[in-house]
Structure formats: C-alpha cells, structure tokens
Design an enzyme around this catalytic site. Structure first.
Site, PDB file in Angstrom:
ATOM      1  N   ASP A 328      -1.214  -4.197 -10.150  1.00 28.86           N
ATOM      2  CA  ASP A 328      -1.990  -3.864  -8.895  1.00 28.86           C
ATOM      3  C   ASP A 328      -1.496  -4.961  -7.912  1.00 28.86           C
ATOM      4  O   ASP A 328      -1.311  -6.337  -8.051  1.00 28.86           O
ATOM      5  CB  ASP A 328      -3.445  -4.126  -9.141  1.00 28.86           C
ATOM      6  CG  ASP A 328      -4.076  -3.711  -8.205  1.00 28.86           C
ATOM      7  OD1 ASP A 328      -3.975  -2.337  -7.815  1.00 28.86           O
ATOM      8  OD2 ASP A 328      -5.038  -4.361  -7.451  1.00 28.86           O
ATOM      9  N   GLU A 357       2.676  -1.979  -7.527  1.00 28.44           N
ATOM     10  CA  GLU A 357       2.249  -1.751  -5.708  1.00 28.44           C
ATOM     11  C   GLU A 357       3.245  -2.742  -5.166  1.00 28.44           C
ATOM     12  O   GLU A 357       2.856  -3.886  -5.199  1.00 28.44           O
ATOM     13  CB  GLU A 357       0.930  -1.880  -5.475  1.00 28.44           C
ATOM     14  CG  GLU A 357       0.168  -0.730  -5.900  1.00 28.44           C
ATOM     15  CD  GLU A 357      -1.292  -0.890  -5.653  1.00 28.44           C
ATOM     16  OE1 GLU A 357      -1.769   0.080  -5.297  1.00 28.44           O
ATOM     17  OE2 GLU A 357      -1.942  -1.817  -5.732  1.00 28.44           O
TER      18      GLU A 357
END
Ligand code: CA
Length: 637
Positions: A328, A357
């Site tokens: 993340d 990400e």
C-alpha cells in the site's frame, strides 16, 4: 540510571543507526525449556517484561526486569510459556508505559498483548504448492468479509477466514460461489485486502463494525475479527493458515496487502512507546510528516525499521507460505528497503510476487529519488506497479465520475495511450510514445486494472459515465474492458465481482461502509452470467496462449504490431492472433485476407475457437474480436 543517548542525539537517527542497530532475531523466541525475549530500544531507562496467563487477565503472574546491552534488552524466562501472553513496560524519560511487542507473532483480543507459542502447536499439514511464475499471474482482489457476508451465498460462517475453506457453497440460483467459484474463474492469485491485525474494529463484540483494514496495529499476526476466537492467539494463526492451504489446494496463490506506510494511532502505537519518533518521519519543523494522508508515515529507511519490514514479510512467507505482497502506498517505502526485502524474500521463494501502489498519498520528506514510485520503476526490477495510466485510459479518470475513457465515450482521444498501455508501457515504434518516456522495458512490471477496492466499481463507473446506456450496453462495455485487461501485456488484475458487474451503489470510498454496500452479492453472478463467463473465457485464453504474456520489451516489439483504422479503431497483431478493437458506437467491418478462427467477440470468449470466418469480420459497437490466423494476412483498410 545514566542515559545511553544524550538529548541532543535523540533525534539523530543516522547516529543511532550507526551506534546501536542490531541484526538479531527479535521478539519472543520460544523453546520448551525457556523463552528468550528481545526488544530494541536505545532510549529506554528500563524495560520490564509482563507475563499474563491469558489476554484479559487483570494482573501479570510474573514480571521480570530486562537487561540491556547497547540498546538491546533481553531476558529469559524458564519453563514452557507456550500460550502465555506478554507485554513490555517501557520507561522513557521517567514515564512508564505498557505496550505489546512490535515483534509479537500472535496476540489476544484487539491486539493488546502478544502471545508466546510453540510453533509446532500452530502448524497444520503443509499442502505442496507449485508457485505461479510472474508472467502467468492473473490476480483477483478480495476482502475477507465481503467474500462471505451476504446471504446470497450459503456459507456456514460469515466474514471469517474459514469461509475460504468451504467447498460446495452455492447462491440462490444454484451456481457455485466461494472457493469453488474462484477455482472455476481460473485466476492464479487471490489478493487479500489487509489481513494483519488492524485497529479500528472491536474484536470483542458479537457484530463487529466493517473496515477494509488499512489501519494497521500489529504486523506479524492475523486480524482477530476474521478468526473464530479473537481471545485465542492460536485460532487466528491456524485459521489463516487453513485459508492459504485451501487456496493452494485449488492451485491459487495468496497475496497479502501490506500497509507499511503508516500506523493507525501513532501516539499510542507500540513503535512510539518502545522508541519514540524513531519509526516515523518528521518534517523540518519536527512535526510528523503525512505522506500517507493518514497522519504519519513509517520511516522505512532507518535500519531497524527496514529490518522490521523485511523480518515481517519473511515471517508471513516462512510461517504462512503466502505467495506475494501488495504494498500500500509503496512510494513511501524507500528503494533500498524494497530491494533488501526482495532479496530476502526471493531467497525463500524465487517466484514471490511483489507489487504495489507506485505513489504516495501526500508530500513526504523522503526524497523523490529514493521512493518506490512509478518514475523509479526501472530501479525496482523485482516489483510491479499498478498502472493508473491503464485504469484511467480505459474508463476515464477516477476522480471524476462522469469522465470517460477509451471504451466508454472518448475513443479517439485515448487511442494512442491505449496502445501504449496495451504493450505494458514498454517502448513500441507503432505508438507515439518516445522511448525516453517509457519508464521500463519490462511489461511484467505493470499491473493492468480498471477496478480495485478504491473508487467506483467498474460497473458503477460505466453506469454513471454512460447515463443513456442500457444495462446490456454497459455489460458490453464491461466485457470490452475485460478483453483489454486480460489480453494486454503486463499482469492482469480484477476485483472480485467486477466480472458480474458488482455495484457499491456509487460509493467511492467504502472503507467503513456496512456489508450491505461492500459484500459480494453472489446472486449477481447468475444474473450477469454471460459477462462472468466472458471473463472466464478470456482468462482461459490467456492461460493457454503465451502471446498475451510476453516477458520483455524486445519480444513485444518483435511479435506485436498495430494498425490504425480511424476514430480510435485499431488492430493489434500478436503472433498468430489478431485483436480487432472497436470502441465506437457503430459497427465496424474489418477486412481480412485469409481464414481465421474466432476466440472472442462481443458476447463470447473461449480458449477453443467457436467460429470460422474469411474475408471480413464485423465488430459490434464497444467490442473486440479476437481471431487466430489460419493462413494469409490481414488487409488493413
Ligand atoms: Ca484487530
């Protein structure tokens, strides 16, 4: 007691790393005769170990002063402590606070105390699993609770890890759902939204609130709300291991979503209680920086924070046999840490799937050149990153509901970009992107997707951005999007339910919305069976034919070419395959030279041909036709 570190050095973390960092196993190290406890804190006045008979006992049955050598605190307690719970009382600047160990390998209710355990009592029979190589990966994102919460699937448990171990589950139409369905769908990896212990859901209540889980509290053990008994530190371990086993038995790998960019409550966090400020970044004024958008950011570049992340990831692979990680806000983790983690993980599993990400959630003091972001992708060869470019090009920007992309209203404007993302972002002379703007020559570093837990579901986005379209028209556009994801170079990624037009009623950020919004409504699988079958067919095509998963830019430039037609219509030729792409509202006739077999059209996709054609082929509005050459070449008009 004299302080180890002078006040003027306390924020000098480079100095602290140089003087005090250690490379030893930390946490509670169990053996039958004794348990060794080790915790690192060069700033503590003293640390006391507290042992509890269970996770809610009012008072410890034993406390033990720990001794320190150069900032590493240790004590050994004789006897078999398996099943006992523990905390540390840490005194800093004269203030004593009790905390869970950041290295606790299991814990009790709400993650307040760690559990010591004999690893053999938390073992379950190992299921051999052949790792899926990166070029074959087809990822499906799932949230533990969403999977089984809705009445439409007749699961015997709801919202727990163990729902993933149940076979024979059906919806009201009698179609297979749950685990059987995941196998039927053909995906290779299930990507689970965060399953490590998180903070905002009270595990002690009968009907806990809902959360996605991006509010991390403890990193080394599973969330209690997903286990059958949050008070028993063995239950959460064994039940998550059983989930991994059940998926492995169906030849499906497990990817964990990990949230190393911030913690839920920084002031109360175990990190700050054990060593204030060390694990978090600060800005020039000394305030916590907020590159996560959640109030704090983890200082991955500090040696003991780096070690923490790597030790934690290795623990999940060693103990739970998970097959990959999704980071993340990976942009907040420094490149050196990511590379160090990859090196250690690949030593355990060379096929470990690593992606994230490639961006941050706000401004960060971590220099751009050190961030795990898309612009640095070439330096992170072991990692893939979500292609936000693919996502927005296909269906329009995520931050504007009405905005359209290539398939739902703006074909001409997006055709060039569509060709760039279809080749996995590598340089290709048939599109207009110059080599210098192609960030990597490895297509497998791109995760191609249009839907994940964030923002509108794909079906909601299409419905809102195409206000005059019927349900059937939206389904056609959805199928076209599926073809572009699953036939593009790179790694395809879908969110569970995308293939049967899952809706969250236009909700953009359902992180704490009720089950009524978030849960998978399994009856929709039968109501939109043609679209679900279409995804299934494309997955089967991708698995059967290597043309859609080439592993280098060189191979792509050699085997793949484009021919433009007009208005955003084009053809993509890959080896023997020809993909005719019609994003417009009108029928388009493609002239062909020779005979072709049909593998996909506007309504059907299959790994065996289902029709034969010659001379020309009609592509319906918002559709692709996938053909395989028999002989001769296509004529582009
Ligand atoms: Ca929890």
């Amino acid at each position: 007691m004299t302080k180890l570190i002078n006040v003027d050095k306390i924020r000098n973390f480079t100095y602290i790393d140089k003087q005090y960092a250690v490379d030893k196993p930390l946490g509670a190290i169990w053996s039958k005769e004794r348990t060794l406890f080790r915790v690192w804190s060069p700033v503590a006045d003293y640390i006391t170990l507290n042992l509890y008979a269970d996770c809610t006992a009012e008072k410890p049955y034993l406390t033990e002063k720990m001794s320190s050598e150069n900032g590493l605190w240790e004590c050994a307690v004789m006897g078999n402590l398996s099943g006992m719970y523990y905390t540390y009382s840490v005194s800093i600047d004269g203030t004593e606070k009790e905390t869970i160990d950041i290295y606790a390998k299991s814990g009790g209710v709400n993650g307040q105390r760690g559990m010591i355990y004999n690893p053999s009592l938390a073992e379950i029979p190992f299921v051999p699993f052949k790792a899926v190589p990166k070029d074959e990966a087809i990822i499906c994102e799932v949230h533990i609770r969403d999977f089984s919460a809705d009445d439409s699937g007749n699961f015997s448990v709801r919202g727990k890890f163990s729902a993933f171990t149940e076979s024979g589950v059906k919806n009201r139409f009698g179609d297979a759902v749950g685990l059987d369905y995941l196998e039927e769908l053909g995906i290779t990896h299930v990507h689970l939204l965060p399953i490590a212990d998180y903070a905002s859901v009270d595990e002690s209540t009968e009907n806990p609130d809902y959360n996605w889980g991006y509010d991390p509290q403890n990193y080394f053990f599973p969330e209690g709300a997903y286990s059958s008994d949050p008070y028993d530190g063995f239950a959460r371990i064994i039940e998550f291991k059983s989930l991994v086993n059940a998926l492995h038995k169906r030849n499906i790998g497990v990817v964990m979503d990990v949230v190393f960019n911030h913690v839920y409550d920084v002031e109360k966090s175990s990190f700050n209680t054990i060593f204030p400020d060390y694990y978090f970044r600060h800005d020039n004024s000394g305030s916590l920086s907020n590159g996560s958008g959640c109030g704090n950011e983890f200082a991955s570049e500090r040696l003991m924070a780096r070690k923490f992340i790597a030790d934690c990831l290795c623990h999940w692979v060693d103990e739970y046999h998970v097959d990959g990680f999704r980071f993340d806000l990976m942009g907040l983790t420094d490149i050196e840490t990511l590379e160090y983690c990859a090196k250690r993980l690949k030593a355990i599993n060379p096929d470990i799937l690593l992606y994230g990400e490639g961006w941050t959630g706000g401004a960060s003091p971590l220099p751009e050149s050190r961030r795990g972001v898309i612009s640095n992708i070439e330096r992170l060869s072991d990692f893939s990153m979500f292609s936000d470019e693919f996502r927005d090009c296909v269906k329009g920007a995520v931050f504007s509901d009405e905005d359209c992309g290539y398939i739902n209203g703006k074909p001409s404007e997006n055709a060039e970009l569509m060709k760039c993302v279809l080749v996995g972002g590598v340089y290709h002379p048939d599109n207009q992107r110059e080599n210098e703007y192609c960030l990597s020559d490895n297509p497998l570093q791109r995760i191609n997707y249009v839907e994940c837990h964030d923002n509108l579901t794909f079906a909601d986005k299409l419905e809102i951005s195409m206000p005059n379209a019927s349900h059937e028209e939206c389904a056609a556009v959805n199928r076209m999007g599926a073809a572009l994801i699953l036939l593009a170079q790179g790694i395809p990624f879908i969110a569970l339910g995308q293939e049967f037009m899952r809706s969250k009623d236009g909700n953009h950020n359902s992180y704490n919305s009720p089950d009524s919004v978030n849960s998978i409504k399994w009856d929709m699988l039968s109501e939109n069976k043609d679209t679900a079958d279409y995804y299934k067919g494309l997955i089967a095509i991708r698995k059967r034919f290597g043309e859609f998963r080439l592993s280098s830019g060189e191979e792509i430039r050699q085997k793949l070419s484009f021919a433009d037609i007009e208005g955003g219509v084009f053809c993509m030729k890959t080896g023997d395959f020809l993909l005719a792409v019609n994003p417009t509202e009108n029928d388009v006739m493609f002239a062909l030279d020779g005979e072709y077999s049909v593998y996909a059209n506007h309504e059907k996709a299959a790994s065996e041909p289902f029709a034969y054609i010659a001379d020309s082929v009609l592509a319906k509005p918002h559709s692709v036709v996938l053909l395989r050459e028999h002989e001769g070449n296509v004529i582009f008009e």
